[in-house]
Scaffold this motif. Structure first.
Motif, PDB file in Angstrom:
ATOM      1  N   GLY A  14       0.809  -1.217   0.000  1.00 21.65           N
ATOM      2  CA  GLY A  14       0.000   0.000   0.000  1.00 21.65           C
ATOM      3  C   GLY A  14       0.836   1.257   0.000  1.00 21.65           C
ATOM      4  O   GLY A  14       0.528   2.238  -0.705  1.00 21.65           O
ATOM      5  N   THR A  15       1.929   1.249   0.765  1.00 25.35           N
ATOM      6  CA  THR A  15       2.807   2.415   0.837  1.00 25.35           C
ATOM      7  C   THR A  15       3.554   2.632  -0.474  1.00 25.35           C
ATOM      8  O   THR A  15       3.599   3.744  -1.007  1.00 25.35           O
ATOM      9  CB  THR A  15       3.820   2.241   1.986  1.00 25.35           C
ATOM     10  OG1 THR A  15       3.117   2.041   3.213  1.00 25.35           O
ATOM     11  CG2 THR A  15       4.707   3.478   2.111  1.00 25.35           C
ATOM     12  N   ALA A  91      -7.408   1.787  -6.145  1.00 21.52           N
ATOM     13  CA  ALA A  91      -6.749   0.754  -5.344  1.00 21.52           C
ATOM     14  C   ALA A  91      -7.672  -0.402  -4.961  1.00 21.52           C
ATOM     15  O   ALA A  91      -7.293  -1.570  -5.106  1.00 21.52           O
ATOM     16  CB  ALA A  91      -6.118   1.385  -4.102  1.00 21.52           C
ATOM     17  N   PRO A  92      -8.908  -0.141  -4.463  1.00 27.39           N
ATOM     18  CA  PRO A  92      -9.781  -1.272  -4.123  1.00 27.39           C
ATOM     19  C   PRO A  92     -10.163  -2.130  -5.328  1.00 27.39           C
ATOM     20  O   PRO A  92     -10.321  -3.337  -5.202  1.00 27.39           O
ATOM     21  CB  PRO A  92     -11.030  -0.584  -3.531  1.00 27.39           C
ATOM     22  CG  PRO A  92     -10.541   0.727  -3.042  1.00 27.39           C
ATOM     23  CD  PRO A  92      -9.492   1.140  -4.035  1.00 27.39           C
ATOM     24  N   ILE A  93     -10.327  -1.502  -6.499  1.00 29.74           N
ATOM     25  CA  ILE A  93     -10.663  -2.279  -7.693  1.00 29.74           C
ATOM     26  C   ILE A  93      -9.514  -3.219  -8.036  1.00 29.74           C
ATOM     27  O   ILE A  93      -9.711  -4.406  -8.296  1.00 29.74           O
ATOM     28  CB  ILE A  93     -10.967  -1.344  -8.876  1.00 29.74           C
ATOM     29  CG1 ILE A  93     -12.232  -0.535  -8.585  1.00 29.74           C
ATOM     30  CG2 ILE A  93     -11.144  -2.152 -10.160  1.00 29.74           C
ATOM     31  CD1 ILE A  93     -12.551   0.502  -9.648  1.00 29.74           C
ATOM     32  N   ALA A 147      -7.699  -0.250 -13.900  1.00 25.17           N
ATOM     33  CA  ALA A 147      -7.629  -0.908 -12.597  1.00 25.17           C
ATOM     34  C   ALA A 147      -8.180  -2.331 -12.677  1.00 25.17           C
ATOM     35  O   ALA A 147      -7.674  -3.246 -12.012  1.00 25.17           O
ATOM     36  CB  ALA A 147      -8.405  -0.103 -11.554  1.00 25.17           C
ATOM     37  N   SER A 148      -9.189  -2.544 -13.508  1.00 26.71           N
ATOM     38  CA  SER A 148      -9.766  -3.881 -13.676  1.00 26.71           C
ATOM     39  C   SER A 148      -8.765  -4.815 -14.356  1.00 26.71           C
ATOM     40  O   SER A 148      -8.621  -5.978 -13.960  1.00 26.71           O
ATOM     41  CB  SER A 148     -11.054  -3.801 -14.503  1.00 26.71           C
ATOM     42  OG  SER A 148     -12.024  -2.994 -13.851  1.00 26.71           O
ATOM     43  N   LEU A 237      -5.377  -6.326   1.233  1.00 31.59           N
ATOM     44  CA  LEU A 237      -5.898  -5.210   2.025  1.00 31.59           C
ATOM     45  C   LEU A 237      -5.043  -3.955   1.899  1.00 31.59           C
ATOM     46  O   LEU A 237      -5.278  -2.965   2.586  1.00 31.59           O
ATOM     47  CB  LEU A 237      -5.995  -5.622   3.500  1.00 31.59           C
ATOM     48  CG  LEU A 237      -6.993  -6.756   3.793  1.00 31.59           C
ATOM     49  CD1 LEU A 237      -6.991  -7.077   5.279  1.00 31.59           C
ATOM     50  CD2 LEU A 237      -8.388  -6.388   3.330  1.00 31.59           C
ATOM     51  N   TYR A 238      -4.058  -3.972   0.998  1.00 30.46           N
ATOM     52  CA  TYR A 238      -3.177  -2.813   0.824  1.00 30.46           C
ATOM     53  C   TYR A 238      -3.901  -1.517   0.457  1.00 30.46           C
ATOM     54  O   TYR A 238      -3.399  -0.427   0.758  1.00 30.46           O
ATOM     55  CB  TYR A 238      -2.105  -3.116  -0.222  1.00 30.46           C
ATOM     56  CG  TYR A 238      -2.601  -3.329  -1.616  1.00 30.46           C
ATOM     57  CD1 TYR A 238      -2.825  -2.264  -2.465  1.00 30.46           C
ATOM     58  CD2 TYR A 238      -2.850  -4.610  -2.104  1.00 30.46           C
ATOM     59  CE1 TYR A 238      -3.286  -2.459  -3.756  1.00 30.46           C
ATOM     60  CE2 TYR A 238      -3.307  -4.813  -3.383  1.00 30.46           C
ATOM     61  CZ  TYR A 238      -3.524  -3.737  -4.213  1.00 30.46           C
ATOM     62  OH  TYR A 238      -3.989  -3.933  -5.484  1.00 30.46           O
ATOM     63  N   PRO A 239      -5.104  -1.563  -0.177  1.00 27.86           N
ATOM     64  CA  PRO A 239      -5.772  -0.286  -0.490  1.00 27.86           C
ATOM     65  C   PRO A 239      -6.061   0.564   0.742  1.00 27.86           C
ATOM     66  O   PRO A 239      -6.150   1.795   0.635  1.00 27.86           O
ATOM     67  CB  PRO A 239      -7.075  -0.728  -1.164  1.00 27.86           C
ATOM     68  CG  PRO A 239      -6.746  -2.031  -1.776  1.00 27.86           C
ATOM     69  CD  PRO A 239      -5.824  -2.699  -0.787  1.00 27.86           C
ATOM     70  N   VAL A 240      -6.210  -0.084   1.908  1.00 21.58           N
ATOM     71  CA  VAL A 240      -6.462   0.692   3.127  1.00 21.58           C
ATOM     72  C   VAL A 240      -5.317   1.677   3.361  1.00 21.58           C
ATOM     73  O   VAL A 240      -5.529   2.857   3.665  1.00 21.58           O
ATOM     74  CB  VAL A 240      -6.616  -0.242   4.349  1.00 21.58           C
ATOM     75  CG1 VAL A 240      -6.733   0.578   5.623  1.00 21.58           C
ATOM     76  CG2 VAL A 240      -7.828  -1.153   4.166  1.00 21.58           C
ATOM     77  N   VAL A 241      -4.085   1.197   3.191  1.00 23.21           N
ATOM     78  CA  VAL A 241      -2.914   2.052   3.383  1.00 23.21           C
ATOM     79  C   VAL A 241      -2.858   3.131   2.315  1.00 23.21           C
ATOM     80  O   VAL A 241      -2.612   4.310   2.603  1.00 23.21           O
ATOM     81  CB  VAL A 241      -1.620   1.206   3.351  1.00 23.21           C
ATOM     82  CG1 VAL A 241      -0.398   2.098   3.526  1.00 23.21           C
ATOM     83  CG2 VAL A 241      -1.658   0.143   4.433  1.00 23.21           C
TER      84      VAL A 241
END
Length: 274
Positions: A14-15, A91-93, A147-148, A237-241
């Motif tokens: 994520g970073t 990022a979430p996609i 992103a897809s 879960l990297y999109p959270v960051v």
């Protein structure tokens, strides 16, 4: 411990992705991928040389080549999407690439839990809500499409990395980087350009490359010694960051419907592992 390794890979991913997105707004995304992957290749090659007594050529080469092709495609599309779209949506996609190992597992005879199917449905709904402005034509749909494609590339890369890491995580990463860098070097020679990158930008690109390399290594260790489905979800879960950094550093804001969509997308990713 394996869960912690997968979560650590998520934090590092994520970073590095956030700062790669910023770099891609200054330089062509393909140049950012080329430089970060090339610098990371130098680092992992040095490690392989130091550990030359552990080098074997069984089990990992084909998986590393496949992972390199899929990962390179995913990164170019992802960095392009980050440079042109809203990071909190893109990022979430891209993280939904976690679905790919699950689908491939089903094709190979695995039976996902009912929660995994619920998670896929929830994630799809979340992506639709998060992508609202892009899907309605209010803004360009290009970042969502990119992103897809990135999600598909990342999912295939994770699957191949897991298979290769069962023999050697380090050598699979080395072969993965060697494959992608070889292709990007050919592209650079054909267009006769290195993307306009200056010497002062190299340290930052090195850190991004090492971040991506380290995250891949952590994931490879976690997945090869545990269940790939769980490692894939925790690693996704990297999109959270990325979202938090985008909010704090560049003051990126999401609409309420997009916030709900992001939460559902991430929640769906978690359910897939149950």
């Amino acid at each position: 411990m394996l869960s912690l390794l997968a979560l650590a890979s998520s934090a590092v991913w994520g970073t590095s992705d956030f700062f790669a997105g910023l770099a891609s707004r200054r330089r062509p995304p393909v140049a950012v991928v080329g430089w970060t992957q090339g610098l990371a290749l130098l680092v992992v090659s040095a490690i392989v040389l130091v550990r030359r007594d552990t080098v074997t050529f069984e089990g990992w080469p084909l998986w590393s080549v496949a992972a390199g092709l899929a990962g390179m495609t995913g990164l170019v599309c992802f960095y392009s999407a980050l440079s042109a779209g809203t990071m909190g949506v893109v990022a979430p996609i891209a993280a939904l690439g976690v679905v790919v190992p699950v689908v491939l597992g089903v094709a190979g005879g695995d039976t996902p839990s009912p929660w995994a199917w619920v998670g896929m449905l929830v994630a799809i709904i979340g992506v639709t809500l998060a992508s609202g402005p892009e899907l309605t034509g209010e803004v360009s749909p290009r970042p969502v499409v990119l992103a897809s494609v990135a999600a598909l590339g990342f999912g295939l890369a994770l699957y191949c990395l897991d298979r290769g890491a069962r023999e050697s995580a380090l050598l699979t990463l080395w072969g993965m980087r060697l494959t992608s860098v070889s292709i990007l070097v050919v592209v650079a020679l054909l267009v006769r350009s290195t993307g306009g990158v200056t010497p002062r930008e190299v340290p930052g690109l090195l850190l991004i490359g090492c971040g991506d390399l380290g995250a891949n290594f952590l994931f490879g260790i976690a997945s090869s010694r545990g269940e790939v489905s769980i490692a894939s979800v925790l690693g996704s879960l990297y999109p959270v960051v990325t979202i938090v950094l985008a909010r704090v550093v560049i003051k990126e804001r999401l609409r309420r419907v997009q916030q709900a969509g992001v939460a559902l997308a991430l929640g769906g990713a978690v359910l897939i592992a149950l």
